[in-house]
Design an enzyme around this catalytic site. Structure first.
Site, PDB file in Angstrom:
ATOM      1  N   CYS A 190       0.685  -1.428   0.045  1.00  0.00           N
ATOM      2  CA  CYS A 190      -0.074  -0.024   0.126  1.00  0.00           C
ATOM      3  C   CYS A 190       0.898   1.241  -0.046  1.00  0.00           C
ATOM      4  O   CYS A 190       1.880   1.495   0.797  1.00  0.00           O
ATOM      5  CB  CYS A 190      -0.841   0.020   1.253  1.00  0.00           C
ATOM      6  SG  CYS A 190      -2.071   1.439   1.254  1.00  0.00           S
ATOM      7  N   HIS A 201       3.091  -6.626  -7.089  1.00  0.00           N
ATOM      8  CA  HIS A 201       2.443  -5.518  -7.712  1.00  0.00           C
ATOM      9  C   HIS A 201       3.648  -4.711  -8.592  1.00  0.00           C
ATOM     10  O   HIS A 201       4.552  -4.382  -8.037  1.00  0.00           O
ATOM     11  CB  HIS A 201       1.627  -4.400  -6.944  1.00  0.00           C
ATOM     12  CG  HIS A 201       1.298  -3.368  -7.653  1.00  0.00           C
ATOM     13  ND1 HIS A 201       0.126  -2.520  -7.049  1.00  0.00           N
ATOM     14  CD2 HIS A 201       1.751  -2.856  -9.163  1.00  0.00           C
ATOM     15  CE1 HIS A 201      -0.130  -1.559  -8.074  1.00  0.00           C
ATOM     16  NE2 HIS A 201       0.640  -1.658  -9.284  1.00  0.00           N
ATOM     17  N   ASP A 237      -2.509  -3.335 -13.623  1.00  0.00           N
ATOM     18  CA  ASP A 237      -2.841  -2.986 -15.056  1.00  0.00           C
ATOM     19  C   ASP A 237      -3.631  -4.056 -15.545  1.00  0.00           C
ATOM     20  O   ASP A 237      -3.899  -4.436 -16.801  1.00  0.00           O
ATOM     21  CB  ASP A 237      -1.515  -2.724 -16.014  1.00  0.00           C
ATOM     22  CG  ASP A 237      -1.250  -1.268 -15.946  1.00  0.00           C
ATOM     23  OD1 ASP A 237      -1.746  -0.499 -15.397  1.00  0.00           O
ATOM     24  OD2 ASP A 237       0.035  -1.144 -16.650  1.00  0.00           O
TER      25      ASP A 237
END
Length: 306
Positions: free
Chosen positions: A59, A128, A160
């Site tokens: 995050c 990620h 994506d």
């Protein structure tokens, strides 16, 4: 992402943040944690109701980083290893322990972290493929490939994934065992079923769920805002996004699509969760200088038999 410290300390937080039913499988509960006590405590609480826990080290939000959560943990690899190792030592497989990360600018440090976690007993890792500093830039496919080729444990690719073809590309071309989508699924929960935008069946399902399970209005409305983003004209979308009550939201959906919530008994079959709470750092001050009578009262109120 559930804050582990609040989850451990507060019954109200547990009630607000976690619920499940018998059909909700497989289920992995993701926590934000920065101490072993918090992560282990939260994991031990949910182990009767979930198949695993995940530690969020990806995050990039400022509040999370400022508080020592999310990507801030990427600069503390030994702490991340200890968080994983202690849960793995306390809870055996098949319960899974996983971590979600972002790529570091120095890919070698990313590889070192992943290999360290693999040795600590990590079940799988989600990557990620952007650095903490990246936002909407294209994902780093070469970095993802290098990490994939450097570890043996399963890797979930993230970033994506807005259409099913994006997921297939990551899965087929990068030897990943799974694919994760965040924003794409918020906008279109039927993404993995091949839909290019949210079908009305998803709107119906969400109304049924929120009619069967107590749900805060902001949560109920927020998800509809995402789901309707690609299917409502701009003028109507602006109007809908500013609605302030559940009644007005339901009236809009009914008038626009002819959809009303149905009480689904399957959704309402919630599992009543009982948590085995053990004395830890949060209770030390309470127990210090505690009389025998007060101690007995405390123990009677804090423990729940399961």
């Amino acid at each position: 992402m559930i804050l582990a410290d609040s989850f451990v300390q507060s019954a109200e937080a547990r009630d607000n943040e976690f619920s499940t039913n018998k059909n909700d499988v497989p289920l992995v509960v993701q926590f934000a944690a920065k101490t072993v006590d918090d992560f282990v405590g939260a994991a031990e609480m949910v182990v009767p109701y979930a198949g695993g826990v995940d530690l969020n080290c990806g995050c990039p939000q400022r509040w999370a980083m400022k508080s020592g959560y999310g990507v801030d943990l990427l600069g503390k690899p030994e702490l991340v290893r200890d968080l994983v190792l202690q849960v793995r030592n306390r809870i055996p497989p098949p319960f899974t322990v996983s971590v979600k990360i972002r790529l570091l600018k120095d890919i070698r440090k990313t590889i070192e972290l992943c290999q360290m976690l693999e040795k600590a007993g990590l079940s799988f890792i989600t990557v990620h493929a952007r650095t903490p500093q990246m936002r909407n830039e294209p994902i780093d496919l070469e970095g993802l490939r290098i990490v994939r080729d450097s570890i043996k444990m399963p890797l979930i690719a993230n970033g994506d994934v807005k259409q099913l073809k994006d997921a297939k590309n990551l899965h087929e071309n990068f030897n990943c065992q799974g694919v994760m989508s965040a924003n794409g699924l918020l906008t279109n929960p039927a993404l993995f079923a091949g839909y290019s935008k949210t079908p009305l069946t998803c709107i119906q399902d969400w109304l049924d769920i929120t009619a069967s399970i107590p749900t805060h209005f902001l949560c109920m409305h927020h998800h509809l805002v995402f789901m309707l983003e690609k299917i409502l004209p701009k003028k109507d979308r602006c109007y809908f996004n500013n609605l302030q009550t559940k009644e007005s939201v339901l009236e809009f959906i009914d008038n626009y699509y002819g959809i009303k919530p149905r009480v689904d008994n399957k959704c309402s079959e919630l599992i009543e969760c009982y948590y085995d709470i053990r004395p830890g750092k949060y209770f030390k001050e309470v127990l210090k200088n505690c009389s025998d009578e007060a101690f007995e009262d405390f123990m009677e109120n804090i423990f729940i038999e399961v």
